[in-house]
Motif scaffolding. Structure first.
Motif, PDB file in Angstrom:
ATOM      1  N   LEU A   1      -3.713  12.070 -24.257  1.00 51.31           N
ATOM      2  CA  LEU A   1      -3.665  12.101 -22.791  1.00 51.31           C
ATOM      3  C   LEU A   1      -2.270  12.405 -22.255  1.00 51.31           C
ATOM      4  CD1 LEU A   1      -6.105   9.184 -21.921  1.00 51.31           C
ATOM      5  CD2 LEU A   1      -6.472  11.627 -21.602  1.00 51.31           C
ATOM      6  N   GLY A   2      -1.268  12.208 -23.075  1.00 52.11           N
ATOM      7  CA  GLY A   2       0.085  12.668 -22.731  1.00 52.11           C
ATOM      8  C   GLY A   2       0.876  11.752 -21.828  1.00 52.11           C
ATOM      9  N   ARG A   3       0.383  11.533 -20.607  1.00 51.79           N
ATOM     10  CA  ARG A   3       1.075  10.672 -19.636  1.00 51.79           C
ATOM     11  C   ARG A   3       0.028   9.858 -18.884  1.00 51.79           C
ATOM     12  NH1 ARG A   3       5.865  13.656 -16.514  1.00 51.79           N
ATOM     13  NH2 ARG A   3       7.169  14.198 -18.302  1.00 51.79           N
ATOM     14  N   ILE A   4       0.176   8.545 -18.902  1.00 48.86           N
ATOM     15  CA  ILE A   4      -0.809   7.713 -18.220  1.00 48.86           C
ATOM     16  C   ILE A   4      -0.119   6.633 -17.401  1.00 48.86           C
ATOM     17  CG2 ILE A   4      -2.545   8.131 -20.008  1.00 48.86           C
ATOM     18  CD1 ILE A   4      -1.193   4.622 -19.688  1.00 48.86           C
ATOM     19  N   PHE A   5      -0.862   6.115 -16.407  1.00 48.61           N
ATOM     20  CA  PHE A   5      -0.391   4.947 -15.674  1.00 48.61           C
ATOM     21  C   PHE A   5      -1.569   4.063 -15.345  1.00 48.61           C
ATOM     22  CE2 PHE A   5      -1.650   7.654 -12.143  1.00 48.61           C
ATOM     23  CZ  PHE A   5      -2.157   6.774 -11.194  1.00 48.61           C
ATOM     24  N   GLU A   6      -1.284   2.814 -15.054  1.00 46.07           N
ATOM     25  CA  GLU A   6      -2.307   1.863 -14.624  1.00 46.07           C
ATOM     26  C   GLU A   6      -1.689   0.843 -13.681  1.00 46.07           C
ATOM     27  OE1 GLU A   6      -5.743  -1.212 -16.258  1.00 46.07           O
ATOM     28  OE2 GLU A   6      -4.257  -0.462 -17.681  1.00 46.07           O
TER      29      GLU A   6
ATOM     30  N   ASN B   1       3.209  14.782 -11.360  1.00 53.03           N
ATOM     31  CA  ASN B   1       3.807  15.001 -12.676  1.00 53.03           C
ATOM     32  C   ASN B   1       2.795  14.871 -13.812  1.00 53.03           C
ATOM     33  OD1 ASN B   1       6.991  15.264 -12.415  1.00 53.03           O
ATOM     34  ND2 ASN B   1       6.309  13.783 -10.862  1.00 53.03           N
ATOM     35  N   ASP B   2       1.522  15.153 -13.489  1.00 52.56           N
ATOM     36  CA  ASP B   2       0.472  15.312 -14.490  1.00 52.56           C
ATOM     37  C   ASP B   2       0.166  14.037 -15.261  1.00 52.56           C
ATOM     38  OD1 ASP B   2      -1.469  16.936 -15.651  1.00 52.56           O
ATOM     39  OD2 ASP B   2      -0.209  17.420 -17.373  1.00 52.56           O
ATOM     40  N   PHE B   3       0.226  12.873 -14.572  1.00 45.91           N
ATOM     41  CA  PHE B   3      -0.181  11.618 -15.191  1.00 45.91           C
ATOM     42  C   PHE B   3      -1.682  11.412 -14.986  1.00 45.91           C
ATOM     43  CE2 PHE B   3       4.272  10.909 -15.203  1.00 45.91           C
ATOM     44  CZ  PHE B   3       4.552   9.845 -16.057  1.00 45.91           C
ATOM     45  N   VAL B   4      -2.288  10.689 -15.913  1.00 49.83           N
ATOM     46  CA  VAL B   4      -3.703  10.322 -15.844  1.00 49.83           C
ATOM     47  C   VAL B   4      -3.785   8.830 -15.546  1.00 49.83           C
ATOM     48  CG1 VAL B   4      -5.863  10.133 -17.142  1.00 49.83           C
ATOM     49  CG2 VAL B   4      -4.366  12.121 -17.478  1.00 49.83           C
ATOM     50  N   GLU B   5      -4.639   8.450 -14.587  1.00 45.49           N
ATOM     51  CA  GLU B   5      -4.810   7.032 -14.270  1.00 45.49           C
ATOM     52  C   GLU B   5      -5.898   6.439 -15.151  1.00 45.49           C
ATOM     53  OE1 GLU B   5      -5.367   4.001 -10.470  1.00 45.49           O
ATOM     54  OE2 GLU B   5      -5.588   6.164 -10.175  1.00 45.49           O
ATOM     55  N   LEU B   6      -5.585   5.307 -15.793  1.00 43.72           N
ATOM     56  CA  LEU B   6      -6.546   4.609 -16.647  1.00 43.72           C
ATOM     57  C   LEU B   6      -6.848   3.217 -16.092  1.00 43.72           C
ATOM     58  CD1 LEU B   6      -5.371   5.331 -20.319  1.00 43.72           C
ATOM     59  CD2 LEU B   6      -7.066   6.560 -18.949  1.00 43.72           C
ATOM     60  N   HIS B   7      -8.008   2.692 -16.500  1.00 41.03           N
ATOM     61  CA  HIS B   7      -8.368   1.308 -16.209  1.00 41.03           C
ATOM     62  C   HIS B   7      -8.757   0.673 -17.541  1.00 41.03           C
ATOM     63  CE1 HIS B   7      -8.230   2.171 -11.955  1.00 41.03           C
ATOM     64  NE2 HIS B   7      -8.976   3.238 -12.171  1.00 41.03           N
ATOM     65  N   THR B   8      -7.817  -0.028 -18.148  1.00 43.10           N
ATOM     66  CA  THR B   8      -8.043  -0.579 -19.479  1.00 43.10           C
ATOM     67  C   THR B   8      -8.771  -1.916 -19.394  1.00 43.10           C
ATOM     68  OG1 THR B   8      -5.881  -1.681 -19.486  1.00 43.10           O
ATOM     69  CG2 THR B   8      -5.990   0.578 -20.356  1.00 43.10           C
ATOM     70  N   PRO B   9      -9.481  -2.315 -20.480  1.00 42.11           N
ATOM     71  CA  PRO B   9     -10.224  -3.576 -20.459  1.00 42.11           C
ATOM     72  C   PRO B   9      -9.299  -4.782 -20.342  1.00 42.11           C
ATOM     73  CG  PRO B   9     -10.697  -2.309 -22.458  1.00 42.11           C
ATOM     74  CD  PRO B   9      -9.622  -1.590 -21.740  1.00 42.11           C
ATOM     75  N   LYS B  10      -9.798  -5.797 -19.668  1.00 46.55           N
ATOM     76  CA  LYS B  10      -9.049  -7.057 -19.564  1.00 46.55           C
ATOM     77  C   LYS B  10      -9.634  -8.134 -20.458  1.00 46.55           C
ATOM     78  CE  LYS B  10      -6.743  -4.656 -16.843  1.00 46.55           C
ATOM     79  NZ  LYS B  10      -5.671  -3.885 -17.506  1.00 46.55           N
ATOM     80  N   LEU B  11     -10.785  -7.859 -21.062  1.00 45.78           N
ATOM     81  CA  LEU B  11     -11.336  -8.714 -22.108  1.00 45.78           C
ATOM     82  C   LEU B  11     -11.046  -8.058 -23.446  1.00 45.78           C
ATOM     83  CD1 LEU B  11     -14.810  -9.701 -20.635  1.00 45.78           C
ATOM     84  CD2 LEU B  11     -12.942 -11.265 -21.184  1.00 45.78           C
ATOM     85  N   MET B  12     -10.412  -8.798 -24.340  1.00 44.33           N
ATOM     86  CA  MET B  12      -9.976  -8.229 -25.608  1.00 44.33           C
ATOM     87  C   MET B  12     -10.476  -9.079 -26.771  1.00 44.33           C
ATOM     88  SD  MET B  12      -6.061  -7.274 -24.571  1.00 44.33           S
ATOM     89  CE  MET B  12      -5.862  -6.188 -25.990  1.00 44.33           C
TER      90      MET B  12
ATOM     91  N   THR C   1       0.831  -1.209   0.000  1.00 41.85           N
ATOM     92  CA  THR C   1       0.000   0.000   0.000  1.00 41.85           C
ATOM     93  C   THR C   1       0.867   1.260   0.000  1.00 41.85           C
ATOM     94  OG1 THR C   1      -1.763  -1.164   1.164  1.00 41.85           O
ATOM     95  CG2 THR C   1      -1.809   1.239   1.248  1.00 41.85           C
ATOM     96  N   THR C   2       1.891   1.271   0.837  1.00 41.72           N
ATOM     97  CA  THR C   2       2.794   2.428   0.899  1.00 41.72           C
ATOM     98  C   THR C   2       3.509   2.633  -0.424  1.00 41.72           C
ATOM     99  OG1 THR C   2       3.128   2.176   3.276  1.00 41.72           O
ATOM    100  CG2 THR C   2       4.834   3.370   2.062  1.00 41.72           C
ATOM    101  N   LEU C   3       3.951   1.548  -1.031  1.00 33.62           N
ATOM    102  CA  LEU C   3       4.675   1.622  -2.308  1.00 33.62           C
ATOM    103  C   LEU C   3       3.784   2.197  -3.402  1.00 33.62           C
ATOM    104  CD1 LEU C   3       7.410   0.848  -3.604  1.00 33.62           C
ATOM    105  CD2 LEU C   3       6.408  -1.388  -4.125  1.00 33.62           C
ATOM    106  N   GLU C   4       2.580   1.661  -3.525  1.00 26.80           N
ATOM    107  CA  GLU C   4       1.677   2.158  -4.561  1.00 26.80           C
ATOM    108  C   GLU C   4       1.284   3.615  -4.308  1.00 26.80           C
ATOM    109  OE1 GLU C   4      -1.606  -0.303  -5.740  1.00 26.80           O
ATOM    110  OE2 GLU C   4      -0.533  -2.145  -5.240  1.00 26.80           O
ATOM    111  N   ARG C   5       1.109   3.975  -3.052  1.00 30.05           N
ATOM    112  CA  ARG C   5       0.769   5.372  -2.738  1.00 30.05           C
ATOM    113  C   ARG C   5       1.899   6.311  -3.155  1.00 30.05           C
ATOM    114  NH1 ARG C   5      -0.135   6.205   3.321  1.00 30.05           N
ATOM    115  NH2 ARG C   5       2.141   6.290   3.321  1.00 30.05           N
ATOM    116  N   ALA C   6       3.146   5.902  -2.884  1.00 28.95           N
ATOM    117  CA  ALA C   6       4.291   6.744  -3.261  1.00 28.95           C
ATOM    118  C   ALA C   6       4.378   6.899  -4.771  1.00 28.95           C
ATOM    119  CB  ALA C   6       5.581   6.143  -2.716  1.00 28.95           C
ATOM    120  N   TRP C   7       4.127   5.823  -5.499  1.00 29.99           N
ATOM    121  CA  TRP C   7       4.147   5.908  -6.959  1.00 29.99           C
ATOM    122  C   TRP C   7       3.032   6.824  -7.459  1.00 29.99           C
ATOM    123  CZ3 TRP C   7       4.731  -0.090  -7.731  1.00 29.99           C
ATOM    124  CH2 TRP C   7       6.063  -0.441  -7.512  1.00 29.99           C
ATOM    125  N   ARG C   8       1.848   6.648  -6.898  1.00 29.12           N
ATOM    126  CA  ARG C   8       0.731   7.495  -7.333  1.00 29.12           C
ATOM    127  C   ARG C   8       1.012   8.970  -7.043  1.00 29.12           C
ATOM    128  NH1 ARG C   8      -2.879   2.948  -6.434  1.00 29.12           N
ATOM    129  NH2 ARG C   8      -4.184   2.732  -8.310  1.00 29.12           N
TER     130      ARG C   8
END
Length: 436
Positions: free
Chosen positions: A199-204, A149-160, A136-143
């Motif tokens: 979107l420029g910068r994204i993370f998931e 730094n102006d990243f956008v969080e996405l939730h991409t589909p897992k069914l393709m 939890t601490t690790l993910e919070r620090a990354w977020r």
């Protein structure tokens, strides 16, 4: 809500009335006095009770089994003579919430496979509790870094509707009248679509699936993938610079929040890496590994022993736990990795090795549609099959971009010096495990 206190708060609390709830860890049932070690999600404390004649409360305590969940009310007393934290609870009342089966199916020396069968019990161990607080601490620090730094969080589909990268290692299923569907190996194509979308910068942070029948200590069929993609880059160096900042900040946050507990429960000192990390081109890495006495049989990539040897070299030469191995040949990289402008046999890509194990693959992506088509053909792929799900993205203007994918469990495994990702995965999924 009850007036329940957490055990970790007791050391800083004043003597007086307190209510706790937790699991019975041990019971010492003596003639004149009874001792119960109570554990909650934050720690353990000793509870004492002096027997009386014809004492119903003492009978209740005597009936306790290991793992029973109880609520206790009593007086908090600070006493340096108490070995467990210098505090104890002088019991006034104990209520059994649930009485545990006395036949405990696992113990400290139980094999990992059986412990995974009873994972909910295995997770009660303090070190397992700590793993997911660290996560939890690790993910919070990354977020926090990404948000700053102006990243956008996405939730991409897992069914393709088509494979994300290739036809290998895919879970396939029937999907209504549309035919076949696949569980996503990675969000790769959707990350790149986000770059073309502006979107420029994204993370998931999300699940990924690999139908890989591997039984190694570092593979799983379902895992949590840390993904990032960034536009307007000059090369894969820009991606490496972001990733080393992420890891350095994440490890610093873990050390600050949990360093003492990690030392106590895992006997590990968290090392916060200096930036920049060492970088070694793959061709140079081959020479270094050969000089250390190991010959890599498969061309173009590193085998596990090669990863260990290059990590040992970096530790000895630079005093560093991390190394970027860069500029992999096109033969071992996907068609969408950009190639060197002056050497089409090499790619603008890297693997990140941490203490002898690869945790990341990253690269600059090819953004030019005509080159993408040719590189797909060279890999034996049919461009028409990639048109709607990938190649169409690049028909209408694409910026330069790149990113990486990183396995969360591998990071935790290496951070805590564990031998197997099964130990640090909440519920592991592998070729022979679908429960619990």
């Amino acid at each position: 809500m009850s007036n329940r206190s957490l055990i970790k708060s007791l050391a800083a609390s004043q003597d007086g009335p307190v209510q706790l709830s937790g699991w019975v860890e041990t019971l010492r049932d003596q003639k004149r006095i009874q001792f119960v070690v109570l554990r909650d999600e934050s720690g353990s404390v000793q509870v004492t009770y002096k027997r009386q004649e014809e004492d119903a409360q003492a009978d209740i305590i005597s009936s306790l089994t290991h793992g029973s969940f109880v609520t206790v009310t009593g007086g908090l007393v600070h006493d340096e003579r108490v070995k467990l934290g210098g505090i104890e609870i002088q019991l006034e009342k104990l209520e059994i919430v649930t009485l545990a089966n006395p036949e405990t199916p696992i113990a400290e020396d139980t094999s990992i496979d059986k412990r995974l069968d009873w994972r909910f019990l295995d997770l009660r161990r303090p070190e397992m509790n700590l793993v997911f607080r660290i996560q939890t601490t690790l993910e919070r620090a990354w977020r926090e870094y990404w948000y700053a730094n102006d990243f956008v969080e996405l939730h991409t589909p897992k069914l393709m509707g088509s494979p994300s990268e290739s036809n290998a290692e895919l879970f396939e299923m029937d999907y209504f009248e549309l035919g076949k569907a696949y569980l996503a190996q990675s969000p790769q194509f959707y990350k790149q679509m986000a770059m073309v979308s502006g979107l420029g910068r994204i993370f998931e942070i999300g699940p990924a699936f690999r139908a890989d029948p591997s039984f190694t200590s570092r593979h799983a069929t379902e895992f949590t993938s840390i993904d990032m993609e960034v536009s307007h880059i000059d090369s894969h160096e820009d991606i490496m610079a972001i990733q080393e900042q992420l890891l350095s900040r994440g490890l610093q946050a873990v050390k600050d929040a949990h360093g003492e507990d990690i030392k106590a429960l895992f006997d590990v000192d968290i090392v916060v890496p200096t930036v920049p990390f060492p970088r070694i081109p793959i061709t140079e890495a081959y020479k270094i590994i050969a000089e250390r006495g190991h010959v890599i049989e498969r061309g173009g990539d590193l085998d596990p022993e090669g990863e260990r040897q290059i990590a040992a070299h970096v530790a000895e030469t630079f005093g560093h736990e991390f190394v970027f191995v860069t500029d992999y040949p096109t033969s071992v990289r996907p068609f969408y990795h950009m190639r060197h402008a002056d050497n089409p046999g090499l790619t603008n890509s890297y693997d990140l090795i941490w203490r002898g194990t690869e945790i990341t693959t990253g690269a600059q992506r090819e953004h030019r549609i005509d080159i993408l088509i040719e590189q797909a053909k060279e890999k034996g792929l049919h461009p028409e099959g990639l048109k709607e799900t990938y190649l169409d993205f690049f028909e209408y203007g694409a910026p330069t971009h790149g990113g990486f994918g990183m396995g969360l469990a591998r990071v935790l495994m290496l951070m805590l010096h564990q031998a197997n990702i099964r130990e640090v995965t909440y519920l592991f999924r592998g070729p022979t495990r679908l429960i619990p």
